[in-house]
Design an enzyme around this catalytic site. Structure first.
Site, short mmCIF file in Angstrom:
data_model
loop_
_atom_site.label_atom_id
_atom_site.label_comp_id
_atom_site.label_asym_id
_atom_site.label_seq_id
_atom_site.Cartn_x
_atom_site.Cartn_y
_atom_site.Cartn_z
NE ARG A 71 4.50 -1.28 -2.26
CZ ARG A 71 4.53 0.03 -2.49
NH1 ARG A 71 5.57 0.63 -3.00
NH2 ARG A 71 3.47 0.77 -2.22
CG ASP A 113 -4.10 -1.21 -2.86
OD1 ASP A 113 -3.19 -1.58 -3.60
OD2 ASP A 113 -3.88 -0.60 -1.80
CE LYS A 132 0.25 -2.61 1.95
NZ LYS A 132 0.16 -4.02 1.50
#
Ligand code: RI2
Length: 357
Positions: free
Chosen positions: A60, A243, A254
């Site tokens: 991840r 991201d 997040k």
């Protein structure tokens, strides 16, 4: 031509924490779900295993899953002995694994841009592109770190959320931790507050693990403590990963990032994201257009497979949130620190950079 094995050996000689590497004709990757309690390494020759590992968050972090775009296509080329149709199919599979982080999609597309021919010729083209992307990504972490470290002053306490570090990137420090690691290496006396990051606990499990490994002083807090600390003047900077960044500077990161940004604004604490020019998605004008991944609610009603709520409790798990650009003091990139007005500064950046992972 530099071969993959040669590149991996040179990486292994550096002080890196590699999330993924290729050795003895297999791809190896650290199980990020088991850290720090177990250092479990998976090995595979099958791109389907890699896609599953991204989907279930064994691998991840947007930088690391970005490089999986390269690793996955390379694996597919080897596995199929250079069958173009199989490689293209693998590209589609990889792009479907996680919808929010844009680097994976962009890297798959970049890899597929050289996918022509068949057999050894195809494998060789793909191997070359993989080497190029991996080398570029590691250099990027150092450049980003140097630019971001300029924002950090001696004596700063820095709050970070989730894990935006070596194992979420290419092994030096990923994004946020490249900034922090570089400032530490420059001899600045810093302290890091790492938020635990419910429900996956990337901050408690992985950020704390890396900070300990790098010898950087740190304190673990739960996600709901950041406002208190900022209101008491205990935090001088917030630095988080990214991201996806929209063309207007809105940030997808997040879930929980937004509330830290609000607390930072209210308390006059500069909030930065450490990102790559590749993570800026100019096809997306504003944050509301970014697809937010929703994960299984059972990840909220349980912790490491143990229930923490009455059976049948409804839960929700948006994996990311959007921080509006007006809360962001600067977007740290490998080409410098962008400031408002972001629509124009990010456009100028776009004009001056080659694509990056
Ligand atoms: P880099 C994580 O998501 C978080 O959003 C975190 O901030 C980011 O990826 C780290 O990635 P997840 O993959 O910004 O744990 O460092 O869901 O690339």
């Amino acid at each position: 031509m530099k071969r993959i094995e040669e590149l991996v050996r040179s990486f292994q000689e550096q002080e890196l924490l590699l999330p993924i590497w290729f050795e003895d004709e297999k791809l190896h990757f650290i199980d990020q779900k088991k850290l720090p309690f177990e250092s479990y390494i998976h090995s595979t020759t099958d791109v389907n295993d890699l896609a599953l590992a991204i989907k279930n968050m064994t691998i991840r972090g947007s930088g690391a899953i970005g490089t999986c775009g390269a690793w996955g296509i390379y694996l597919a080329a080897l596995q199929s002995k250079g069958d173009l149709a199989y490689v293209l199919k693998a590209g589609r599979l990889l792009k479907q694994t996680r919808p929010t982080a844009v680097n994976l999609m962009k890297t798959v597309d970049e890899m597929l841009s050289v996918a022509t021919g068949s057999g050894e010729e195809l494998i060789e083209r793909i191997e070359q592109k993989t080497v190029e992307i991996l080398e570029r990504q590691l250099a990027f972490e150092h450049e980003l770190g140097r630019n971001g470290a300029e924002m950090i002053e001696d004596g700063d306490a820095i709050l970070t959320h989730c894990h935006s570090g070596a194992l979420a990137g290419s092994g030096y420090g990923g994004r946020a931790l490249s900034v922090i690691r570089k400032a530490h290496e420059q001899g600045k006396s810093i302290h890091v507050y790492t938020c635990e990051t419910r429900p996956y606990l990337q901050g408690a499990r992985i950020t704390a693990y890396e900070l300990k490994k790098f010898g950087i002083p740190h304190t673990l807090i739960t996600d709901n403590m950041s406002g208190y600390l900022m209101s008491r003047g205990k935090v001088q900077k917030v630095v988080v990963g990214s991201d996806r960044v929209a063309g207007n500077g809105d940030l997808a990161n997040k879930v929980g990032t937004y509330m830290h940004a609000l607390a930072a604004k209210a308390n006059g604490v500069p909030f930065y994201t450490a990102t790559s020019s590749h993570t800026i998605d100019h096809d997306v004008e504003a944050g509301r257009e970014i697809e937010v991944e929703f994960r299984d609610p059972s990840e909220v009603t349980s912790f490491q497979n143990r229930p923490i709520a009455p059976e049948g409790t409804n839960a929700l798990y948006p994996s990311f949130d959007i921080t509006p650009n007006e809360l962001i003091a600067g977007i740290i990139t490998e080409k410098g620190v962008m400031t408002a007005p972001y629509t124009s500064t990010l456009q100028n950046l776009r004009a001056t950079v080659a694509s990056r992972v």
